[in-house]
Design an enzyme around this catalytic site. Structure first.
Site, mmCIF file in Angstrom:
data_model
loop_
_atom_site.group_PDB
_atom_site.id
_atom_site.type_symbol
_atom_site.label_atom_id
_atom_site.label_comp_id
_atom_site.label_asym_id
_atom_site.label_seq_id
_atom_site.Cartn_x
_atom_site.Cartn_y
_atom_site.Cartn_z
ATOM 1 N N LYS A 12 81.755 -50.042 31.250
ATOM 2 C CA LYS A 12 80.952 -50.551 30.081
ATOM 3 C C LYS A 12 79.646 -49.715 29.878
ATOM 4 C CE LYS A 12 83.323 -55.058 29.568
ATOM 5 N NZ LYS A 12 82.961 -56.594 29.366
ATOM 6 N N ASP A 68 81.531 -58.946 25.466
ATOM 7 C CA ASP A 68 82.811 -59.517 26.185
ATOM 8 C C ASP A 68 83.859 -58.867 25.130
ATOM 9 O OD1 ASP A 68 83.805 -61.249 28.133
ATOM 10 O OD2 ASP A 68 84.881 -62.270 26.436
ATOM 11 N N ASP A 151 93.264 -49.577 29.123
ATOM 12 C CA ASP A 151 93.372 -48.488 28.320
ATOM 13 C C ASP A 151 94.529 -47.599 28.365
ATOM 14 O OD1 ASP A 151 90.728 -48.499 27.224
ATOM 15 O OD2 ASP A 151 89.693 -47.519 28.660
ATOM 16 N N LYS A 171 86.876 -41.391 23.065
ATOM 17 C CA LYS A 171 86.990 -42.930 23.032
ATOM 18 C C LYS A 171 85.998 -43.671 22.323
ATOM 19 C CE LYS A 171 87.600 -47.368 25.587
ATOM 20 N NZ LYS A 171 87.627 -47.981 26.956
ATOM 21 N N HIS A 176 86.488 -50.130 19.759
ATOM 22 C CA HIS A 176 86.040 -51.262 19.773
ATOM 23 C C HIS A 176 84.588 -51.636 20.136
ATOM 24 C CE1 HIS A 176 87.949 -50.492 23.467
ATOM 25 N NE2 HIS A 176 87.264 -51.789 24.005
HETATM 26 P P1 IMP Z 1 85.657 -58.375 30.086
HETATM 27 O O1 IMP Z 1 84.882 -58.205 28.840
HETATM 28 O O2 IMP Z 1 84.823 -57.754 31.200
HETATM 29 O O3 IMP Z 1 85.861 -59.824 30.485
HETATM 30 O O4 IMP Z 1 86.932 -57.581 30.085
HETATM 31 C C1 IMP Z 1 87.886 -58.264 29.893
HETATM 32 C C2 IMP Z 1 89.249 -57.394 30.264
HETATM 33 O O5 IMP Z 1 89.696 -56.536 29.341
HETATM 34 C C3 IMP Z 1 89.215 -56.844 31.483
HETATM 35 O O6 IMP Z 1 90.701 -56.758 32.164
HETATM 36 C C4 IMP Z 1 88.858 -55.262 31.228
HETATM 37 O O7 IMP Z 1 89.319 -54.395 32.213
HETATM 38 C C5 IMP Z 1 89.601 -55.055 30.138
HETATM 39 N N1 IMP Z 1 88.669 -54.277 29.146
HETATM 40 C C6 IMP Z 1 87.518 -54.509 28.414
HETATM 41 N N2 IMP Z 1 87.052 -53.487 27.674
HETATM 42 C C7 IMP Z 1 88.204 -52.494 27.812
HETATM 43 C C8 IMP Z 1 88.485 -51.336 27.324
HETATM 44 O O8 IMP Z 1 87.577 -50.672 26.672
HETATM 45 N N3 IMP Z 1 89.582 -50.702 27.531
HETATM 46 C C9 IMP Z 1 90.475 -51.314 28.149
HETATM 47 N N4 IMP Z 1 90.658 -52.525 28.741
HETATM 48 C C10 IMP Z 1 88.979 -53.123 28.612
#
Ligand code: IMP
Length: 191
Positions: A12, A68, A151, A171, A176
């Site tokens: 991130k 998030d 992804d 990307k 998002h």
């Molecule tokens: P969190 O926002 O860190 O709680 O992530 C939630 C879940 O979504 C985790 O499993 C992350 O690996 C996944 N995730 C968050 N952002 C992305 C993204 O941009 N692409 C793919 N998976 C994501």
């Protein structure tokens, strides 16, 4: 200005840092001496983003933001959604999460889905929320080695490649997270 990004997720940081102009100095949790695991126990994506930002603001008194993200799959009634990180269990295991989604989506025709990111900013003690969404669909199988999380199985609308088959810059033109970050930057520059 200095702004702390309240996250322990290096992916991130990489994506957002590439979008931040030089007039904003992005600081990490390590830069302010925060080694804590940030709480994210809210039932909503916005709630989790706010919870993480408030945790850092209350303890360190800095301008900060947190984000998030959830993957919402229509055929699964919006799951994994706010539970995306721990969908297959508490281990936050990307491979296991993907395997579970692909299993649940086996033979399902409606594969439409979206990523939703909410950024919570706390600036001068005031809270602000910014939301970015990208529509797309769930692939039949993994493709690509880039990106992170879900992804390899998410194909954004109008694309044939998964996010994991794109470089960070590509990307970042459609994601998002990039959309939510653009709103954050518009807001900061309007002040
Ligand atoms: P969190 O926002 O860190 O709680 O992530 C939630 C879940 O979504 C985790 O499993 C992350 O690996 C996944 N995730 C968050 N952002 C992305 C993204 O941009 N692409 C793919 N998976 C994501």
């Amino acid at each position: 200005m200095e702004l702390v990004f309240a996250t322990g997720n290096a992916h991130k940081v990489g994506e957002i840092a590439a979008l931040i102009p030089p007039d904003i100095q992005l600081k990490s949790l390590a830069d302010i001496g925060c080694t804590d695991d940030l709480p994210e126990t809210s039932p909503t994506i916005a709630g989790n983003a706010l919870q993480k930002a408030r945790y850092v603001h209350e303890r360190f008194g800095v301008h900060c933001f947190a984000e998030d993200t959830g993957l919402e799959i229509d055929a699964l009634q919006g799951r994994p959604g706010v539970y995306s990180a721990r969908y297959a269990g508490p281990g936050k295991d990307d491979a296991a999460n993907i395997a579970l989604v692909l299993k649940q989506m086996q033979g399902v025709a409606n594969r439409s889905a979206r990523f939703r990111t909410v950024i919570a900013l706390i600036l001068d003690g005031q809270e602000h929320l910014f939301e970015g969404v990208v529509e797309g669909h769930i692939a039949e199988a993994l493709a690509g080695k880039g990106g992170f999380g879900y992804d390899p199985i998410f194909i954004p609308q109008g694309e044939i490649r998964s996010f994991a088959q794109m470089d960070l810059h590509t990307k970042n033109t459609i994601s998002h997270r990039a959309k939510a970050t653009a709103m954050l930057l518009d807001f900061l520059h309007s002040r």
